[in-house]
Write an enzyme that holds these catalytic residues in place. Structure first.
Site, short mmCIF file in Angstrom:
data_model
loop_
_atom_site.label_atom_id
_atom_site.label_comp_id
_atom_site.label_asym_id
_atom_site.label_seq_id
_atom_site.Cartn_x
_atom_site.Cartn_y
_atom_site.Cartn_z
N SER A 65 -20.77 -2.55 13.57
CA SER A 65 -21.44 -3.86 13.29
C SER A 65 -22.61 -3.62 12.31
CB SER A 65 -21.58 -4.76 14.16
OG SER A 65 -22.65 -4.49 15.15
N LYS A 102 -28.31 -6.38 16.43
CA LYS A 102 -28.16 -7.07 15.04
C LYS A 102 -29.63 -7.01 14.47
CE LYS A 102 -24.11 -8.21 15.73
NZ LYS A 102 -23.35 -6.94 16.46
#
Length: 144
Positions: A65, A102
C-alpha cells in the site's frame, strides 16, 4: 493486503559504536567519477539513523500500500515514538487494533491515513486516530 507492519524490536539503548567508513566523494548516479578511493573516517549508524534511541523501533512492512512512497513489502522502517506527527508524515497508526503504515493528512474534515498506492482506499478513522509512531527512515534492501 492492508499494508500492515510487524514490530521487529526496539533499538537497544546501550549499543557499541558501529563504525562504517564514509567516502569523502559523492557517488554519481549518472556517469562514473574518475575520483580515487578516498574515505573520511567512520560514521555511527545508530547516531545517523536514530533521532531518539530509547523511543525507536524497527518495524517490517507487509504489503504494497505504500509503494508510491518507496516503501515495499519486506522493507524495515525506523520509527520514533517520541515525535509528534505532522501533516504529510509517514506514520504507523492503529486501525482496528492493527498497526498500519500510511501517510498522515490533517484536513478540515478530520485526519486521514492515505496509502501511496491507488489500489487502496483512504482511511478516515471513525473514532480518535491513534498514531503509534513517526517513520523516520526506510531500510530498503537491494541485495537479496
Amino acid at each position: 493486503m492492508f499494508g500492515r507492519v510487524e514490530v521487529v524490536g526496539q533499538v537497544a539503548t546501550e549499543t557499541a559504536l558501529v563504525g562504517v567508513p564514509v567516502a569523502t566523494e559523492s557517488v554519481p548516479a549518472g556517469w562514473p567519477s574518475p575520483a580515487a578511493d578516498y574515505f573520511d573516517g567512520d560514521v555511527d549508524l545508530n547516531e545517523h539513523l536514530l533521532v531518539n534511541r530509547p523511543a525507536s523501533f524497527i518495524v517490517r512492512v507487509a504489503g504494497d500500500s505504500m509503494i508510491g512512497a518507496g516503501i515495499f513489502d519486506g522493507d524495515e522502517l525506523v520509527v520514533d515514538r517520541s515525535l509528534d506527527p505532522v501533516d504529510g508524515d509517514v506514520v504507523i497508526a492503529v486501525v482496528d487494533n492493527e498497526l498500519t503504515v500510511k501517510t498522515l493528512h490533517l484536513g478540515e474534515s478530520g485526519p486521514e491515513l492515505r496509502p501511496e498506492n491507488p489500489a487502496y482506499p483512504v482511511i478516515r478513522p471513525a473514532t480518535d486516530l491513534r498514531v503509534w509512531g513517526v517513520v523516520t527512515t526506510c531500510l530498503h534492501h537491494l541485495h537479496h
